[in-house]
Design an enzyme around this catalytic site. Structure first.
Site, mmCIF file in Angstrom:
data_model
loop_
_atom_site.group_PDB
_atom_site.id
_atom_site.type_symbol
_atom_site.label_atom_id
_atom_site.label_comp_id
_atom_site.label_asym_id
_atom_site.label_seq_id
_atom_site.Cartn_x
_atom_site.Cartn_y
_atom_site.Cartn_z
ATOM 1 N N THR A 3 -32.814 67.778 -3.983
ATOM 2 C CA THR A 3 -31.718 68.141 -3.251
ATOM 3 C C THR A 3 -31.159 67.467 -1.979
ATOM 4 O O THR A 3 -29.963 67.364 -1.583
ATOM 5 C CB THR A 3 -32.077 69.525 -2.648
ATOM 6 N N THR B 170 -48.176 73.261 -1.195
ATOM 7 C CA THR B 170 -47.847 74.031 -2.148
ATOM 8 C C THR B 170 -46.415 74.504 -1.628
ATOM 9 O O THR B 170 -46.144 74.940 -0.691
ATOM 10 C CB THR B 170 -48.749 75.000 -2.621
ATOM 11 N N THR C 229 -38.042 69.072 -3.665
ATOM 12 C CA THR C 229 -39.228 70.081 -3.221
ATOM 13 C C THR C 229 -39.887 70.763 -4.444
ATOM 14 O O THR C 229 -41.081 70.927 -4.285
ATOM 15 C CB THR C 229 -38.503 71.211 -2.416
ATOM 16 N N ASP C 230 -39.317 70.956 -5.684
ATOM 17 C CA ASP C 230 -39.885 71.617 -6.692
ATOM 18 C C ASP C 230 -41.323 71.011 -7.367
ATOM 19 O O ASP C 230 -42.059 71.714 -7.322
ATOM 20 C CB ASP C 230 -38.927 71.779 -7.774
ATOM 21 N N ASP D 236 -33.428 65.022 -10.129
ATOM 22 C CA ASP D 236 -33.966 66.671 -9.956
ATOM 23 C C ASP D 236 -35.459 66.323 -10.082
ATOM 24 O O ASP D 236 -35.817 65.859 -11.121
ATOM 25 C CB ASP D 236 -33.268 67.539 -10.765
HETATM 26 N N1 ASP Z 1 -34.407 71.136 -7.644
HETATM 27 C C1 ASP Z 1 -34.525 70.471 -6.572
HETATM 28 C C2 ASP Z 1 -35.519 69.348 -6.834
HETATM 29 O O1 ASP Z 1 -36.741 69.781 -6.708
HETATM 30 C C3 ASP Z 1 -35.063 71.390 -5.399
HETATM 31 C C4 ASP Z 1 -35.133 70.493 -4.178
HETATM 32 O O2 ASP Z 1 -35.016 69.477 -3.772
HETATM 33 O O3 ASP Z 1 -35.239 71.272 -3.018
HETATM 34 O O4 ASP Z 1 -35.184 68.440 -7.150
#
Ligand code: ASP
Length: 332
Positions: free
Chosen positions: A12, A157, A87-88, A55
């Site tokens: 993101t 986590t 973050t995922d 992503d």
């Molecule tokens: N879908 C995104 C990712 O993990 C979510 C994020 O970065 O917060 O690439």
């Protein structure tokens, strides 16, 4: 001034608003970085490296190897590394690197954001500045820096989808807290053997979440000859159904007989699996299962992917899985 390598992998933080949602936008990101945050140069001498833009849901172990190789080939040139990542799956990538990068003497700090850097209410600025500052400290491990906290990578986590405070390390305190002052809870390591990159991962691990009415015939469809290990996300301290058609023990015994490791972790985030406590756990031990104790799922999975890819026997993997290799579990 310390030299930091800032490696971009996507997420993101590298996205821009599109319609009602967000989308990867590599160009906007690279323009933004120095235009919006020239003060980054006050913190360190920063070189940027766009490794990939994905992503993080699309990342797999081949990306982890690329990332480890990138750090390895730049290891001597920089004092620390910051990795921008979605973050995922950040906790998976960061955990994987914590096992692969052996005898790490420099900080490898992951960060990202919940809101794209280009948005006015983004958390990217704060996370990025904090991560760069943390990469200039005496941290000697892989860590996740998010929302004013630094967590050990293999203890972290993702806990929240919508909160800026997206991460936590349920079973140990953060290794740093960033407020008016920076509180760093790290001890310098004694003299280390030379740094070594052992990034190699097996993709032959399957994660099974136990739930009421889990139909064991689905598990019988698994081709165990294609698997090195199964991680069982059990209830509480390592429990699972043991009665009637839902009894999981025969499946665990089948795994043992076919040389597939069965490792138990908990669906609960806090505290540790204790297979000696209830009859289910004790039966699992008899069926050859091993305990992941207080490891996160991310740590247990990447540890098994790492261990089974090295030249070791099944019994050695089982032994090492239960040992503390990189701060990922609390010893007895
Ligand atoms: N879908 C995104 C990712 O993990 C979510 C994020 O970065 O917060 O690439």
């Amino acid at each position: 001034m310390k030299k930091i390598l800032l490696i971009q992998t996507g997420g993101t933080i590298a996205m821009s608003a599109k319609g009602d949602g967000v989308e990867l936008d590599p160009e906007a990101w690279s323009n933004l970085l120095y235009k919006e945050f020239p003060e980054l140069e006050e913190l360190a001498q920063i070189d940027t490296y766009p490794l990939f833009f994905e992503d993080s849901s699309d990342l797999n172990s081949s990306h982890w190897v690329n990332l480890a190789n990138c750090i390895d080939s730049n290891y001597e040139k920089y004092n620390g590394f910051v990795i921008l990542h979605g973050t995922d799956t950040m906790a998976y990538t960061a955990s994987a690197l914590s096992f692969a990068l052996q005898n790490l003497a420099k900080p490898v700090i992951f960060t990202g954001s919940q809101v794209p850097m280009s948005s006015i209410r983004s958390d990217a600025r704060r996370n990025l500045i904090n991560a760069i500052e943390m990469a200039t400290t005496p941290i000697q491990e892989v860590a996740i820096c998010f929302n004013d906290h630094v967590y050990r990578a293999n203890r972290a986590t993702k806990l929240s989808i919508g909160d800026f405070d997206a991460f936590g390390s349920p079973n140990i305190p953060p290794i740093a807290e960033i407020g008016l002052n920076i509180q760093l809870n790290v001890q310098p390591k004694k003299i280390l053997p030379p740094f070594e990159n052992r990034a190699k991962f097996s993709n032959k691990i399957f994660v099974c979440t136990v739930h009421p009415s889990l139909n064991t015939s689905y598990l019988d469809c698994l081709d165990l000859s294609k698997l090195d290990a199964i991680i069982v996300r059990a209830f509480g301290s390592g429990n699972f159904p043991m009665k009637g058609e839902f009894n999981l023990l025969p499946f665990f015994e089948k795994c043992r007989d076919q040389g597939v490791i069965v490792a138990m972790v908990s669906q609960a985030d806090f505290d540790a699996v204790d297979l000696s406590k209830y009859p289910a756990g004790r039966s699992a031990i008899k069926a050859g299962a091993v305990s992941g104790r207080d490891m996160t799922l991310e740590a247990a999975l990447t540890k098994l992917m790492y261990l089974t890819a090295q030249e070791t026997s099944k019994s050695e993997v089982e032994k090492l899985f239960q040992e503390n290799l990189a701060g990922e579990l609390t010893p007895h």
